[in-house]
Design an enzyme around this catalytic site. Sequence first.
Site, PDB file in Angstrom:
ATOM      1  N   TYR A  38       1.099   4.600   5.441  1.00  0.00           N
ATOM      2  CA  TYR A  38      -0.209   5.149   5.739  1.00  0.00           C
ATOM      3  C   TYR A  38      -1.269   4.075   5.489  1.00  0.00           C
ATOM      4  CZ  TYR A  38       2.176   9.607   6.156  1.00  0.00           C
ATOM      5  OH  TYR A  38       3.022  10.620   6.564  1.00  0.00           O
ATOM      6  N   HIS A  41      -1.902   7.495  -2.589  1.00  0.00           N
ATOM      7  CA  HIS A  41      -0.747   7.344  -1.692  1.00  0.00           C
ATOM      8  C   HIS A  41      -0.835   5.964  -1.037  1.00  0.00           C
ATOM      9  CE1 HIS A  41       2.551   8.206   0.816  1.00  0.00           C
ATOM     10  NE2 HIS A  41       2.276   9.441   1.175  1.00  0.00           N
TER      11      HIS A  41
END
Length: 389
Positions: free
Chosen positions: A189, A184
Amino acid sequence: MSQLSKTNLFKPIKVGLIELKNRVALAPMTRFRADSVNFTANDTMKKHFGDRAKNNGGLLISDAISVSWSGIGYPNGIMVQTKEQAEALKPTVDAVHEAGSFFSAQLFHVGRNAVPATMKARGLRLIGPSADTFADADAEKAAKESDMKLEEMTLDDIEQLKKDFVTSAKNAIEISGADFVEIHGASNYTLAQFADISANKRTDEYGGSIENRSRLMLEVVDALVEAVGAEKVGIKFSPYMTFGGGSGVDGEIHCIAQYAYLYSELERRAKEGKRLAYVSNYEARLAGFTKDGDFGLSTEYSFEWASQIWKGVLVRAGGYLHIPEYKSLIADVNADDRTIIAFGRYFTSNPDLPSRLRNGYPLTPYDRSKFYSPGEEGYNTFPTYSESK
């Protein structure tokens, strides 16, 4: 049959060493249905993914799986850091395989975007690429209210993060039985934070230049390729996303400059015999939450530059079913022979989404108010088209 039935959407495609029966993917949704104490997958998740794997044959990407406690961020997430956690995910993966579909385990670390109260309750640090570079004023306020400081990750923290990605990837493949792991690198993030100059103010080898800010992302890629094989590794980007504090097109360094370098590095590795299974793009039609709690449509930015650089399988997601007559979906999936289209919200409310799209059946509206609530409601309570009839 619908107009979609004759498009590339329902043609097989080879991803890594696996041939999918179609190019309809379940996008990772992170619905917070796991155990709240041990962060283990459960029967609720098994049913959700198993139902969407039936009569499908495509790719289902998991909720985001935290690679360590330092990056959990949210309650009721999933982890596969330990043998027990990985074994808890296996029944979900098995259900997908038994239905003839395939499973990718998405791995992430949330960094500065963790919920401070959650971290405080577990006695964890709030960490990111740099100290005090909060995503926005609300994030800074939440940290202060929880008496938490945003700390800069040390070099030891970074080395541990890479090890945690490797451990989770190996456990997901070897114990849980996943076909792929997806890094990811999106949604602002931790890995995307390192790539974004607004979040990354470091002056060491992980900050400053485009190459340095890309270093951690690429080191994680290389580590997972070494651990489980390039053909089992995917990665997700969202260059234009501003939700969560990303700079998008308004950054000091334009997002295309940053991510074109990352795509180029992935393609360079591919030409050296280490082509990833796929690269996923979370696209700019999703601007962020609007007042009614749904996602709003934003300016549509072209992703042609990405497909010109990266020559492997490309997974694209972002509001396709909101466009009248599915015009953008048809155009994008037919533009080449290597594109998969991922769907999230409508796959929540339509467990038989591939069948509905192929046959032109109407779609059941989703209920955003229940996306992140615990239990079965709004998660496993939507019927298939035949059941609704």
